[in-house]
Design a protein around this motif. Structure first.
Motif, PDB file in Angstrom:
ATOM      1  N   VAL B  36      13.430   5.180  -0.866  1.00 32.50           N
ATOM      2  CA  VAL B  36      12.755   4.421  -1.926  1.00 32.50           C
ATOM      3  C   VAL B  36      13.061   2.939  -1.777  1.00 32.50           C
ATOM      4  O   VAL B  36      12.171   2.080  -1.885  1.00 32.50           O
ATOM      5  CB  VAL B  36      13.196   4.919  -3.322  1.00 32.50           C
ATOM      6  CG1 VAL B  36      12.609   4.042  -4.402  1.00 32.50           C
ATOM      7  CG2 VAL B  36      12.773   6.348  -3.528  1.00 32.50           C
ATOM      8  N   VAL B  40      10.479  -0.185  -1.299  1.00 28.01           N
ATOM      9  CA  VAL B  40      10.394  -1.317  -2.222  1.00 28.01           C
ATOM     10  C   VAL B  40      10.610  -2.622  -1.460  1.00 28.01           C
ATOM     11  O   VAL B  40       9.910  -3.612  -1.685  1.00 28.01           O
ATOM     12  CB  VAL B  40      11.405  -1.154  -3.372  1.00 28.01           C
ATOM     13  CG1 VAL B  40      11.446  -2.391  -4.234  1.00 28.01           C
ATOM     14  CG2 VAL B  40      11.058   0.052  -4.216  1.00 28.01           C
ATOM     15  N   GLU B  52      -0.771  -8.868  -2.044  1.00 33.37           N
ATOM     16  CA  GLU B  52      -0.190  -8.380  -3.286  1.00 33.37           C
ATOM     17  C   GLU B  52      -0.703  -7.003  -3.682  1.00 33.37           C
ATOM     18  O   GLU B  52       0.049  -6.177  -4.203  1.00 33.37           O
ATOM     19  CB  GLU B  52      -0.427  -9.377  -4.411  1.00 33.37           C
ATOM     20  CG  GLU B  52      -1.836  -9.903  -4.432  1.00 33.37           C
ATOM     21  CD  GLU B  52      -1.950 -11.208  -5.196  1.00 33.37           C
ATOM     22  OE1 GLU B  52      -3.056 -11.498  -5.631  1.00 33.37           O
ATOM     23  OE2 GLU B  52      -0.940 -11.903  -5.358  1.00 33.37           O
ATOM     24  N   PHE B  53      -1.981  -6.741  -3.379  1.00 37.73           N
ATOM     25  CA  PHE B  53      -2.529  -5.428  -3.730  1.00 37.73           C
ATOM     26  C   PHE B  53      -1.823  -4.324  -2.947  1.00 37.73           C
ATOM     27  O   PHE B  53      -1.398  -3.314  -3.499  1.00 37.73           O
ATOM     28  CB  PHE B  53      -4.042  -5.398  -3.434  1.00 37.73           C
ATOM     29  CG  PHE B  53      -4.693  -4.104  -3.788  1.00 37.73           C
ATOM     30  CD1 PHE B  53      -4.993  -3.801  -5.104  1.00 37.73           C
ATOM     31  CD2 PHE B  53      -4.992  -3.175  -2.814  1.00 37.73           C
ATOM     32  CE1 PHE B  53      -5.579  -2.605  -5.443  1.00 37.73           C
ATOM     33  CE2 PHE B  53      -5.587  -1.962  -3.141  1.00 37.73           C
ATOM     34  CZ  PHE B  53      -5.876  -1.686  -4.452  1.00 37.73           C
ATOM     35  N   ALA B  56       1.658  -3.706  -4.365  1.00 36.65           N
ATOM     36  CA  ALA B  56       1.690  -2.902  -5.590  1.00 36.65           C
ATOM     37  C   ALA B  56       1.378  -1.446  -5.287  1.00 36.65           C
ATOM     38  O   ALA B  56       2.051  -0.533  -5.781  1.00 36.65           O
ATOM     39  CB  ALA B  56       0.702  -3.460  -6.609  1.00 36.65           C
ATOM     40  N   ILE B  59       4.249   0.479  -3.743  1.00 39.90           N
ATOM     41  CA  ILE B  59       5.251   0.965  -4.700  1.00 39.90           C
ATOM     42  C   ILE B  59       4.693   2.121  -5.513  1.00 39.90           C
ATOM     43  O   ILE B  59       5.348   3.157  -5.677  1.00 39.90           O
ATOM     44  CB  ILE B  59       5.719  -0.181  -5.626  1.00 39.90           C
ATOM     45  CG1 ILE B  59       6.484  -1.209  -4.815  1.00 39.90           C
ATOM     46  CG2 ILE B  59       6.599   0.371  -6.736  1.00 39.90           C
ATOM     47  CD1 ILE B  59       7.023  -2.344  -5.616  1.00 39.90           C
ATOM     48  N   ILE B  60       3.447   1.971  -6.021  1.00 44.30           N
ATOM     49  CA  ILE B  60       2.901   3.010  -6.890  1.00 44.30           C
ATOM     50  C   ILE B  60       2.785   4.331  -6.145  1.00 44.30           C
ATOM     51  O   ILE B  60       3.221   5.378  -6.627  1.00 44.30           O
ATOM     52  CB  ILE B  60       1.515   2.587  -7.443  1.00 44.30           C
ATOM     53  CG1 ILE B  60       1.656   1.384  -8.356  1.00 44.30           C
ATOM     54  CG2 ILE B  60       0.861   3.741  -8.193  1.00 44.30           C
ATOM     55  CD1 ILE B  60       0.344   0.824  -8.831  1.00 44.30           C
ATOM     56  N   TYR B  62       3.903   5.268  -2.777  1.00 43.87           N
ATOM     57  CA  TYR B  62       5.028   5.822  -2.020  1.00 43.87           C
ATOM     58  C   TYR B  62       6.269   5.985  -2.886  1.00 43.87           C
ATOM     59  O   TYR B  62       6.825   7.077  -2.979  1.00 43.87           O
ATOM     60  CB  TYR B  62       5.319   4.945  -0.803  1.00 43.87           C
ATOM     61  CG  TYR B  62       4.295   5.148   0.273  1.00 43.87           C
ATOM     62  CD1 TYR B  62       4.308   6.303   1.036  1.00 43.87           C
ATOM     63  CD2 TYR B  62       3.300   4.215   0.498  1.00 43.87           C
ATOM     64  CE1 TYR B  62       3.351   6.518   2.006  1.00 43.87           C
ATOM     65  CE2 TYR B  62       2.347   4.418   1.464  1.00 43.87           C
ATOM     66  CZ  TYR B  62       2.372   5.571   2.217  1.00 43.87           C
ATOM     67  OH  TYR B  62       1.422   5.779   3.159  1.00 43.87           O
ATOM     68  N   ALA B  63       6.701   4.885  -3.514  1.00 42.40           N
ATOM     69  CA  ALA B  63       7.939   4.974  -4.283  1.00 42.40           C
ATOM     70  C   ALA B  63       7.725   5.734  -5.590  1.00 42.40           C
ATOM     71  O   ALA B  63       8.585   6.497  -6.025  1.00 42.40           O
ATOM     72  CB  ALA B  63       8.474   3.576  -4.571  1.00 42.40           C
ATOM     73  N   GLY B  64       6.567   5.527  -6.221  1.00 42.74           N
ATOM     74  CA  GLY B  64       6.363   6.077  -7.558  1.00 42.74           C
ATOM     75  C   GLY B  64       5.822   7.491  -7.572  1.00 42.74           C
ATOM     76  O   GLY B  64       6.028   8.215  -8.546  1.00 42.74           O
ATOM     77  N   MET B  67       7.701   9.845  -3.355  1.00 47.08           N
ATOM     78  CA  MET B  67       9.148  10.029  -3.336  1.00 47.08           C
ATOM     79  C   MET B  67       9.643  10.745  -4.590  1.00 47.08           C
ATOM     80  O   MET B  67      10.654  11.443  -4.547  1.00 47.08           O
ATOM     81  CB  MET B  67       9.845   8.674  -3.182  1.00 47.08           C
ATOM     82  CG  MET B  67       9.803   8.126  -1.788  1.00 47.08           C
ATOM     83  SD  MET B  67      10.112   9.346  -0.504  1.00 47.08           S
ATOM     84  CE  MET B  67      11.815   9.732  -0.821  1.00 47.08           C
ATOM     85  N   ARG B 131     -10.237  -8.392  -4.759  1.00 49.65           N
ATOM     86  CA  ARG B 131     -11.689  -8.308  -4.765  1.00 49.65           C
ATOM     87  C   ARG B 131     -12.251  -8.159  -3.353  1.00 49.65           C
ATOM     88  O   ARG B 131     -13.054  -7.264  -3.085  1.00 49.65           O
ATOM     89  CB  ARG B 131     -12.228  -9.574  -5.431  1.00 49.65           C
ATOM     90  CG  ARG B 131     -13.689  -9.553  -5.680  1.00 49.65           C
ATOM     91  CD  ARG B 131     -14.163 -10.880  -6.242  1.00 49.65           C
ATOM     92  NE  ARG B 131     -15.554 -10.764  -6.583  1.00 49.65           N
ATOM     93  CZ  ARG B 131     -15.987 -10.241  -7.716  1.00 49.65           C
ATOM     94  NH1 ARG B 131     -15.112  -9.817  -8.603  1.00 49.65           N
ATOM     95  NH2 ARG B 131     -17.263 -10.150  -7.963  1.00 49.65           N
TER      96      ARG B 131
END
Lengths: 401, 167
Positions: B36, B40, B52-53, B56, B59-60, B62-64, B67, B131
């Motif tokens: 994790v 991150v 940035e997309f 985010a 994390i959402i 793979y980590a969230g 995992m 976008r």
């Protein structure tokens, strides 16, 4: 020093972080007091009463008690994970607050114009979901590392619940995203400006009423609150994932839960209730004095209560506090802060209302059974939020060229 | 040194350390947590590159999500410290030369490419907005996108069929 001088944004950010942390942690403490009072009145009791006037020093007493209790680590516990879990839960809960814009425009700190949020991230919503999606680890690790049966069951239940409801939570806000066309909180709020028929505010809650229902329900489940508080169902699991935790580590889980409540309410305010926008028409300029009216009323209330009902030290402190509030309201008008506090006033009012609904539900609703919980999440909430998304996309496609 | 470069070294180093911890940790949960941390840290590196997309979503997803399921399964099985089996002969004799070869390979390509690969100091100028990304994904690359989603759907159905068979 030179490094800091070249990056003034660091100083300003640190000032904002310190202020927000102080305010939030105080608010967390008094949210517990507020919840106990409201639930008490719902159940025809009076709630905390003895520590300080109206039990107002109860949070302080609780905090001190937590600090001085023995910190027990159960034998056979996984040291690293056991220590990590509460820190993870609390720090993630507080991190999300950095993204919340409390008002429009900017304020000046140390000669730097800075927005009323710690960070304006242009993928704000995604970033917030990224942080909350890691929040599961705090609960799961706490349950696993305690080396005990009840916490393990509680941790498993809560991981399953949070993963299940996260799907509906994320899907329910996509409708708002389609309307706003942006992931930036400021753009989402500004997009809700204007009125229908001249007086109904153009907030997303009306066209997205289904989305709002899905969001708020899933959010309550995400934060492990009644009626979805199975991870800590005291009649079955003692206290769920944090059964073995004591002293300040327990307090950290407690604070994390309330921090998450605040975050979720802030997000609901931004996405569905128009953020810092006033619900009253902008042409009614007298509504700009509403914060002052509230402040004066609070000041007078405290003043009279102090003089009539309080004894001892409180008889001195309460009237002084009342006078201070009255002076603050006068100063706000005199120094022209009225326009600056409009945004934060409405924002905080809406957040406070949602927090009240949270507490209200806790005092009213019974707990779900585990199979009901899973059925509700997967068989009702998920299809509903999916249908909401499809219908919203379809309507937007018809309306917009 | 500017702030992005300092952040790059901090999180790059963290990713390497966490990756080592992932392999060396005996407890499965510790390995999962290290993974994790790797993800991150990588997300922060994406952020420094202006993506940035992707950061985010990294994390959402793979980590969230992924995992969390790993940790969930480890918790359910309640596995404790892994037992060390005897190293196989192949790993013993071929492992070390192979590792040295791969490291040399990496060093060689990095030394050749270093002139072209600038540090992510001014990467923000090349940032692709969410976008633009969505336009690419749903216009130019719509077919691969749909094929991938059908692939995932098939995997999902397969999992359901297997789970039903057991009971």
């Amino acid at each position: 020093v030179e490094f800091v001088a070249r990056h003034p944004i660091l100083v300003v950010s640190i000032v904002k972080i310190v202020v927000l942390l102080f305010v939030t942690l105080t608010a967390l403490a008094y949210l517990t007091w507020f919840e106990r009072k409201v639930v008490a009145y719902i159940q025809s009791r009076v709630g905390p009463l003895y520590v300080g006037p109206h039990g107002l020093l109860q949070p302080l007493a609780d905090g001190l008690k937590f600090l001085f209790k023995e910190d027990v680590t159960p034998p056979g516990a996984d040291q690293l994970a056991y220590l990590l879990a509460p820190f993870l839960a609390l720090s993630l809960g507080l991190t999300t607050l950095a993204l919340i814009p409390f008002g429009p425009g900017t304020v000046r700190i140390f000669g730097q114009d800075t927005p009323l949020a710690i960070a304006n991230v242009n993928i704000g919503l995604l970033f917030l979901f990224a942080v909350t999606s890691i929040g599961v680890y705090g609960v799961a690790l706490a349950g696993w590392s305690s080396n005990s049966k009840y916490p393990l069951l509680g941790g498993l239940r809560s991981s399953a619940q949070m993963v299940s409801y996260e799907v509906s939570l994320t899907l329910s806000v996509v409708g708002v995203l389609l309307i706003a066309g942006s992931l930036d909180f400021n753009n989402i709020i500004v997009g809700q400006e204007g009125r229908w028929l001249g007086f109904i505010p153009k907030w997303n809650v009306l066209p997205q009423i289904v989305g709002f229902f899905c969001y708020f329900t899933a959010a309550i489940a995400e934060t492990n609150r009644v009626p979805f508080d199975l991870p800590e169902a005291e009649t079955e699991l003692v206290a769920g994932f944090h059964t073995e935790y004591s002293s300040f580590k327990f307090a950290m889980f407690f604070m994390a839960e309330y921090a998450n409540m605040i975050t979720v309410s802030c997000l609901a305010t931004i996405l569905f209730l128009g953020g810092w926008l006033s619900p009253l028409p902008g042409s009614w300029t007298w509504t700009h004095y509403l914060p002052i009216v509230g402040l004066v009323a609070a000041g007078l209330g405290v003043l009279f209560d102090g003089l009539r009902n309080q004894r001892g030290l409180a008889r001195l402190v309460f009237p002084l506090l009342g006078l201070a509030l009255l002076a603050a309201s006068a100063a706000t008008v005199y120094f022209g802060f009225l326009e600056v506090i409009q945004g934060p006033f409405w924002f905080l009012t809406k957040v406070f209302f949602l927090l009240f609904v949270y507490v209200w539900m806790r005092g009213t609703l019974p707990r779900f059974r585990y199979d009901q919980l899973m059925d509700f999440g997967w068989k009702l909430l998920l299809p509903l939020s999916l249908a909401n998304l499809v219908v919203t996309a379809f309507v937007l496609l018809m309306v917009r060229p | 040194m500017s702030l992005p470069i300092i952040l790059f070294f901090v999180f790059g180093g963290l990713a390497v350390i966490a990756a080592l911890a992932l392999i060396l940790a005996k407890e499965p949960i510790h390995s999962a947590l290290a993974l994790v941390l790797v993800m991150v840290s990588l997300a922060v590196l994406y952020l420094l590159l202006g993506a940035e997309f992707i950061a985010a979503v990294q994390i959402i997803v793979y980590a969230g999500a992924i995992m969390v399921l790993f940790v969930f399964v480890i918790m359910l099985l309640n596995t404790r410290e892994e037992e060390r089996s005897n190293l196989s002969a192949i790993a013993k004799y071929a492992g070390l030369p192979l590792a040295i070869f791969l490291i040399l390979d990496l060093v060689y390509w990095m030394s050749r490419g270093s002139a072209r690969m600038a540090m992510p100091a001014n990467a923000a100028t090349t940032a692709v907005s969410t976008r633009d990304l969505s336009l690419y994904l749903f216009r130019s690359y719509l077919f691969p996108f749909e094929v991938t989603s059908i692939l995932i759907l098939i995997a999902l159905l397969g999992a359901v069929v297997l789970a039903k068979k057991e009971s």
